[in-house]
Design a protein around this motif. Structure first.
Motif, PDB file in Angstrom:
ATOM      1  N   GLY A  27       0.790  -1.224   0.000  1.00 63.20           N
ATOM      2  CA  GLY A  27       0.000   0.000   0.000  1.00 63.20           C
ATOM      3  C   GLY A  27       0.816   1.265   0.000  1.00 63.20           C
ATOM      4  O   GLY A  27       0.288   2.348  -0.241  1.00 63.20           O
ATOM      5  N   ASN A  28       2.116   1.140   0.273  1.00 55.95           N
ATOM      6  CA  ASN A  28       3.033   2.277   0.238  1.00 55.95           C
ATOM      7  C   ASN A  28       3.687   2.276  -1.142  1.00 55.95           C
ATOM      8  O   ASN A  28       4.583   1.471  -1.418  1.00 55.95           O
ATOM      9  N   LEU A  29       3.219   3.156  -2.014  1.00 53.15           N
ATOM     10  CA  LEU A  29       3.623   3.103  -3.411  1.00 53.15           C
ATOM     11  C   LEU A  29       5.116   3.358  -3.601  1.00 53.15           C
ATOM     12  O   LEU A  29       5.767   2.708  -4.427  1.00 53.15           O
ATOM     13  N   ALA A  30       5.674   4.293  -2.855  1.00 53.56           N
ATOM     14  CA  ALA A  30       7.105   4.582  -2.984  1.00 53.56           C
ATOM     15  C   ALA A  30       7.941   3.399  -2.533  1.00 53.56           C
ATOM     16  O   ALA A  30       8.961   3.062  -3.155  1.00 53.56           O
ATOM     17  N   SER A  31       7.532   2.751  -1.463  1.00 54.20           N
ATOM     18  CA  SER A  31       8.264   1.587  -0.974  1.00 54.20           C
ATOM     19  C   SER A  31       8.316   0.494  -2.040  1.00 54.20           C
ATOM     20  O   SER A  31       9.374  -0.099  -2.293  1.00 54.20           O
ATOM     21  N   LYS A  32       7.181   0.225  -2.663  1.00 51.66           N
ATOM     22  CA  LYS A  32       7.143  -0.812  -3.699  1.00 51.66           C
ATOM     23  C   LYS A  32       7.892  -0.387  -4.958  1.00 51.66           C
ATOM     24  O   LYS A  32       8.584  -1.186  -5.587  1.00 51.66           O
ATOM     25  N   ARG A  33       7.760   0.873  -5.336  1.00 55.37           N
ATOM     26  CA  ARG A  33       8.384   1.361  -6.567  1.00 55.37           C
ATOM     27  C   ARG A  33       9.914   1.298  -6.488  1.00 55.37           C
ATOM     28  O   ARG A  33      10.583   1.042  -7.493  1.00 55.37           O
ATOM     29  N   ASN A  34      10.467   1.521  -5.324  1.00 54.88           N
ATOM     30  CA  ASN A  34      11.917   1.567  -5.181  1.00 54.88           C
ATOM     31  C   ASN A  34      12.524   0.278  -4.630  1.00 54.88           C
ATOM     32  O   ASN A  34      13.719   0.238  -4.320  1.00 54.88           O
ATOM     33  N   ALA A  35      11.692  -0.768  -4.509  1.00 57.27           N
ATOM     34  CA  ALA A  35      12.201  -2.048  -4.010  1.00 57.27           C
ATOM     35  C   ALA A  35      13.367  -2.521  -4.877  1.00 57.27           C
ATOM     36  O   ALA A  35      13.308  -2.483  -6.107  1.00 57.27           O
ATOM     37  N   GLY A  36      14.428  -2.950  -4.225  1.00 53.63           N
ATOM     38  CA  GLY A  36      15.587  -3.462  -4.935  1.00 53.63           C
ATOM     39  C   GLY A  36      16.631  -2.418  -5.264  1.00 53.63           C
ATOM     40  O   GLY A  36      17.718  -2.762  -5.752  1.00 53.63           O
ATOM     41  N   GLN A  37      16.349  -1.165  -4.978  1.00 55.64           N
ATOM     42  CA  GLN A  37      17.322  -0.110  -5.249  1.00 55.64           C
ATOM     43  C   GLN A  37      18.369  -0.036  -4.128  1.00 55.64           C
ATOM     44  O   GLN A  37      18.175  -0.546  -3.025  1.00 55.64           O
ATOM     45  N   THR A  38      19.465   0.619  -4.420  1.00 54.25           N
ATOM     46  CA  THR A  38      20.524   0.807  -3.422  1.00 54.25           C
ATOM     47  C   THR A  38      20.170   1.963  -2.495  1.00 54.25           C
ATOM     48  O   THR A  38      19.827   3.058  -2.956  1.00 54.25           O
ATOM     49  N   SER A  39      20.231   1.730  -1.209  1.00 54.87           N
ATOM     50  CA  SER A  39      19.968   2.779  -0.217  1.00 54.87           C
ATOM     51  C   SER A  39      21.288   3.334   0.289  1.00 54.87           C
ATOM     52  O   SER A  39      22.359   2.752   0.082  1.00 54.87           O
ATOM     53  N   HIS A  40      21.199   4.452   0.997  1.00 50.44           N
ATOM     54  CA  HIS A  40      22.397   5.136   1.514  1.00 50.44           C
ATOM     55  C   HIS A  40      22.143   5.518   2.973  1.00 50.44           C
ATOM     56  O   HIS A  40      21.734   6.656   3.271  1.00 50.44           O
ATOM     57  N   PRO A  41      22.359   4.573   3.890  1.00 50.08           N
ATOM     58  CA  PRO A  41      22.031   4.824   5.300  1.00 50.08           C
ATOM     59  C   PRO A  41      22.710   6.050   5.897  1.00 50.08           C
ATOM     60  O   PRO A  41      22.093   6.794   6.666  1.00 50.08           O
ATOM     61  N   ARG A  42      23.987   6.276   5.549  1.00 47.40           N
ATOM     62  CA  ARG A  42      24.695   7.431   6.113  1.00 47.40           C
ATOM     63  C   ARG A  42      24.037   8.731   5.648  1.00 47.40           C
ATOM     64  O   ARG A  42      23.743   9.618   6.471  1.00 47.40           O
ATOM     65  N   ALA A  43      23.772   8.835   4.362  1.00 46.55           N
ATOM     66  CA  ALA A  43      23.124  10.036   3.835  1.00 46.55           C
ATOM     67  C   ALA A  43      21.739  10.202   4.431  1.00 46.55           C
ATOM     68  O   ALA A  43      21.310  11.319   4.761  1.00 46.55           O
ATOM     69  N   ALA A  44      21.007   9.092   4.572  1.00 52.58           N
ATOM     70  CA  ALA A  44      19.649   9.157   5.116  1.00 52.58           C
ATOM     71  C   ALA A  44      19.654   9.717   6.531  1.00 52.58           C
ATOM     72  O   ALA A  44      18.849  10.596   6.881  1.00 52.58           O
ATOM     73  N   ALA A  45      20.563   9.219   7.363  1.00 60.11           N
ATOM     74  CA  ALA A  45      20.629   9.686   8.750  1.00 60.11           C
ATOM     75  C   ALA A  45      21.057  11.150   8.830  1.00 60.11           C
ATOM     76  O   ALA A  45      20.514  11.933   9.631  1.00 60.11           O
ATOM     77  N   LEU A  46      21.994  11.541   7.989  1.00 63.81           N
ATOM     78  CA  LEU A  46      22.446  12.934   7.997  1.00 63.81           C
ATOM     79  C   LEU A  46      21.365  13.876   7.470  1.00 63.81           C
ATOM     80  O   LEU A  46      21.241  15.018   7.936  1.00 63.81           O
ATOM     81  N   GLN A  47      20.571  13.409   6.500  1.00 61.85           N
ATOM     82  CA  GLN A  47      19.441  14.214   6.037  1.00 61.85           C
ATOM     83  C   GLN A  47      18.458  14.449   7.183  1.00 61.85           C
ATOM     84  O   GLN A  47      17.925  15.555   7.353  1.00 61.85           O
ATOM     85  N   GLY A  48      18.224  13.403   7.986  1.00 62.97           N
ATOM     86  CA  GLY A  48      17.343  13.565   9.139  1.00 62.97           C
ATOM     87  C   GLY A  48      17.881  14.556  10.142  1.00 62.97           C
ATOM     88  O   GLY A  48      17.141  15.387  10.688  1.00 62.97           O
ATOM     89  N   LEU A  49      19.189  14.503  10.400  1.00 64.07           N
ATOM     90  CA  LEU A  49      19.788  15.471  11.325  1.00 64.07           C
ATOM     91  C   LEU A  49      19.690  16.889  10.784  1.00 64.07           C
ATOM     92  O   LEU A  49      19.457  17.842  11.538  1.00 64.07           O
TER      93      LEU A  49
END
Length: 417
Positions: A27-49
């Motif tokens: 039901g989360n369209l973005a989650s399904k659309r980007n399944a299998g893509q490479t994530s960037h945990p460091r960038a994600a956490a720094l974006q949150g900060l």
């Protein structure tokens, strides 16, 4: 009656080192659309900060919630699954979805409750397997952060009654420190997608919290079917303002009429479907924004994802909105693209708590200096990238476990290890 010591604090979830795109959320369209893509945990956490820093610069109070231990080997043990052997449950044991703190709990401030305490009920998140085992880790944090007698922290509503926390809950009031109307938005269906918030769960929470004024409003089937898996994808409230899409609610006219009776000062800012379609609203996460009151008397601001600027009709409507004489006066785009790619915008990343900051465990409150310390840990220990295929080869992922431990030690929160 008001209490001047009460202010709104946004507690943002820090993105964990196992942040990845496994496409687990039906039901989360973005989650399904980007399944299998490479994530960037460091960038994600720094974006949150960076989002937290921007809030502090606006004069807002800021707190944090911490990543959970992942992989959740204890959960795998209960399911009699060998944590050293990859299998179909491994992605669900590894998800960093606790980053979306709006699903941590439902919060009712003291002015709304009969006993004059701030109540928090941890969300059970039973609908999605990868989130269903979050609540013990979240509850442990809530009991530490809000141990003061000013709070009452409750365990989850029992299954099978699905509860996904503040993402389906709105509070409207004249000011944060005055009594308000709490609105619980529940679902019934939505094409192929499940409704995640059940009416029975919302009712139980309202009774637990001893609320003086609660409303129960059904989310429209059209919104759920379009990908609005939580109410906060199509509506957000702050003090006396409700900002919502025209197709957010099943019986909009009745809801608006009753809300105006209960809170005569309410201002309803409705975005008509003719101006912004549900599809565009969900793609831009226009409503998954932090609607905040600026402390300098400058009215309210929408802290929204930069993606909202990329859809012409959405941004044009927003610019016309702030050019008018309404309560929303500023648009503040923030870059949370790593979270957005997994289906969570600025509002998903935070849990709002109205309370006296002096009653909160200070280890969960942040300023610029503390954010600097957290950023240094993240820069040094969070992985730069993760591909979902790697999850099956990382075993118990000791580097991620060690990274989280280092963060907790930096905050003097080793009891959460």
């Amino acid at each position: 009656m008001s209490r001047a010591d009460l202010v709104e604090i946004n507690f943002d979830g820090i993105v964990g080192p196992t942040h990845n795109y496994a496409g687990l959320s039906l039901g989360n369209l973005a989650s399904k659309r980007n399944a299998g893509q490479t994530s960037h945990p460091r960038a994600a956490a720094l974006q949150g900060l960076a989002k937290m820093r921007a809030n502090i610069a606006l004069g807002l109070r800021q707190g944090i919630l911490l990543p959970h231990r992942r992989p959740d080997t204890g959960w795998l043990d209960v399911l009699a699954t060998d944590a050293a052997t990859p299998g179909p449950l491994w992605p669900a044991a590894t998800s960093a979805s606790a980053m979306w703190a709006a699903n941590a709990a439902t919060v009712s401030p003291a002015p709304d409750s009969a006993d004059g305490r701030c109540h928090l009920t941890v969300a059970n998140l039973v609908t999605m397997p990868h989130r269903s085992h979050e609540w013990p880790g979240t509850l442990a944090q809530l009991k530490l952060a809000f141990a003061h007698e000013a709070f009452a922290v409750h365990g989850p509503v029992p299954a099978p009654f699905g509860d996904e926390g503040a993402a389906n809950h709105m509070r409207l009031c004249d000011r944060h420190d005055t009594p308000g109307v709490e609105v619980f938005v529940y679902g019934e269906g939505g094409g192929p997608f499940p409704a995640r918030q059940h009416l029975q769960a919302s009712g139980a929470i309202a009774r637990r919290h001893r609320l003086n004024d609660a409303m129960f409003v059904r989310q429209s089937d059209e919104a759920i079917a379009a990908g609005a898996f939580h109410n906060d994808v199509v509506a957000v409230a702050n003090e006396r303002v409700l900002f919502a899409h025209g197709q957010a609610f099943a019986d909009k006219a009745r809801f608006f009429a009753e809300l105006r009776e209960r809170l005569p000062s309410v201002e309803i800012v409705e975005v008509p479907a003719e101006a912004v379609s549900l599809k565009d609203a969900i793609a831009s996460y226009l409503f998954n924004a932090q609607l905040v009151t600026l402390p300098d008397g400058g009215g309210m601001a929408l802290i929204l994802p930069t993606e909202a600027q990329n859809i012409g009709r959405v941004w044009e409507w927003l610019e016309a909105l702030v050019a008018g004489n309404g309560p929303i006066r500023r648009l503040i785009p923030v870059d949370v693209r790593e979270s957005m790619a997994n289906g969570g915008g600025p509002a998903c990343l935070r849990l709002r708590v109205v309370c006296d900051p002096a009653t909160v465990d200070p280890r969960f409150l942040v300023d610029e200096a503390k954010l600097d310390r957290l950023a240094a840990v993240i820069e040094a220990h969070w992985p730069g990238s993760v591909h979902p295929d790697q999850i099956e080869t990382l075993g118990a992922w000791p580097d991620a476990v060690a990274a989280r431990k280092t963060l907790l030690e930096a905050l003097d929160l080793s009891e959460l290890v």
